[in-house]
Design a protein around this motif. Structure first.
Motif, short mmCIF file in Angstrom:
data_model
loop_
_atom_site.label_atom_id
_atom_site.label_comp_id
_atom_site.label_asym_id
_atom_site.label_seq_id
_atom_site.Cartn_x
_atom_site.Cartn_y
_atom_site.Cartn_z
N GLN A 1 0.81 -1.21 0.00
CA GLN A 1 0.00 0.00 0.00
C GLN A 1 0.85 1.26 0.00
O GLN A 1 1.99 1.25 0.42
N ASP A 2 0.24 2.34 -0.48
CA ASP A 2 0.86 3.66 -0.50
C ASP A 2 2.20 3.68 -1.24
O ASP A 2 3.19 4.21 -0.74
N ILE A 3 2.21 3.09 -2.40
CA ILE A 3 3.40 3.04 -3.25
C ILE A 3 3.02 3.62 -4.60
O ILE A 3 1.91 3.42 -5.08
N SER A 4 3.93 4.31 -5.24
CA SER A 4 3.65 4.97 -6.52
C SER A 4 3.83 4.01 -7.69
O SER A 4 4.69 4.20 -8.55
N PHE A 5 3.00 2.97 -7.75
CA PHE A 5 3.07 2.05 -8.87
C PHE A 5 2.44 2.66 -10.11
O PHE A 5 1.53 3.47 -10.02
N THR A 6 2.94 2.24 -11.27
CA THR A 6 2.36 2.65 -12.54
C THR A 6 1.88 1.42 -13.27
O THR A 6 2.31 0.31 -12.97
N GLY A 7 1.01 1.61 -14.23
CA GLY A 7 0.55 0.49 -15.04
C GLY A 7 -0.63 -0.23 -14.43
O GLY A 7 -1.34 0.30 -13.58
N THR A 8 -0.81 -1.47 -14.85
CA THR A 8 -1.97 -2.27 -14.41
C THR A 8 -1.48 -3.49 -13.63
O THR A 8 -0.30 -3.82 -13.65
N LEU A 9 -2.44 -4.16 -13.01
CA LEU A 9 -2.11 -5.40 -12.30
C LEU A 9 -1.85 -6.50 -13.34
O LEU A 9 -2.62 -6.65 -14.28
N PRO A 10 -0.79 -7.27 -13.16
CA PRO A 10 -0.50 -8.36 -14.10
C PRO A 10 -1.58 -9.44 -14.05
O PRO A 10 -2.21 -9.65 -13.02
N MET A 11 -1.77 -10.10 -15.15
CA MET A 11 -2.74 -11.20 -15.22
C MET A 11 -2.11 -12.47 -14.72
O MET A 11 -0.99 -12.73 -14.83
#
Length: 178
Positions: free
Chosen positions: A168-178
């Protein structure tokens, strides 16, 4: 509650294997001249300890659990932590520790089962798409750090052992992997 600095008063206690000084008002640095003790459990969490984590903690090769949570510890972790072959619980959360999160994750990947590294200032990416199928984390909390990038496409490789993952509270980019 106890208060004041933790002195090296335990260094002559050669029978001591469990040291629990949690939830007190201890201040100052973590003692570093206790070489020779065969500690298997070291609990110093939730005090007012400052400074870096001592290199000598890596000398306690039979440590099973180390709890340093909720202090004011700073700096990076020593590579000597790689020598802690029996470590199963490593709680570093709620400090001001820095450095590469990936270095910490991969150094403990094959044998640490519970890692709490959240609420620090670790940097880098999360697992960086490296080989993680052999990682044996049951609990992994790396939230509230300065981590960026995307969630690795091979995140599902952690599922062999993983029961809880907190990112949580992390600056992730993109989408969740399948």
């Amino acid at each position: 509650y106890f208060s004041g600095p933790i002195y090296d008063c335990f260094k002559y206690s050669d029978k001591l294997i469990n040291l629990d000084l949690m939830d007190n008002y201890f201040t100052g640095y973590i003692f570093s001249s206790m070489i020779g003790l065969e500690l298997s459990n070291l609990k110093l969490g939730y005090n007012y300890l400052t400074g870096t984590t001592p290199i000598t903690l890596g000398d306690y090769t039979i440590l099973v659990s180390t709890i340093l949570s909720g202090n004011y510890l700073t700096g990076t972790l020593s590579q000597h932590y790689n020598d802690l072959n029996y470590l199963r619980l490593f709680k570093l959360d709620y400090n001001f520790l820095s450095g590469s999160l990936n270095d910490l994750l991969y150094s403990r990947c094959n044998d640490t089962l519970y890692l709490y590294a959240n609420d620090n200032i670790f940097t880098g990416t999360f697992l960086n798409n490296r080989e993680i199928s052999n990682c044996k984390y049951s609990y992994l909390n790396v939230g509230n750090n300065d981590i960026s990038g995307s969630i690795p496409s091979n995140i599902n490789q952690l599922s062999n052992y993983l029961e809880s993952l907190y990112i949580q509270d992390i600056s992730f980019t993109g989408t969740l992997p399948m």
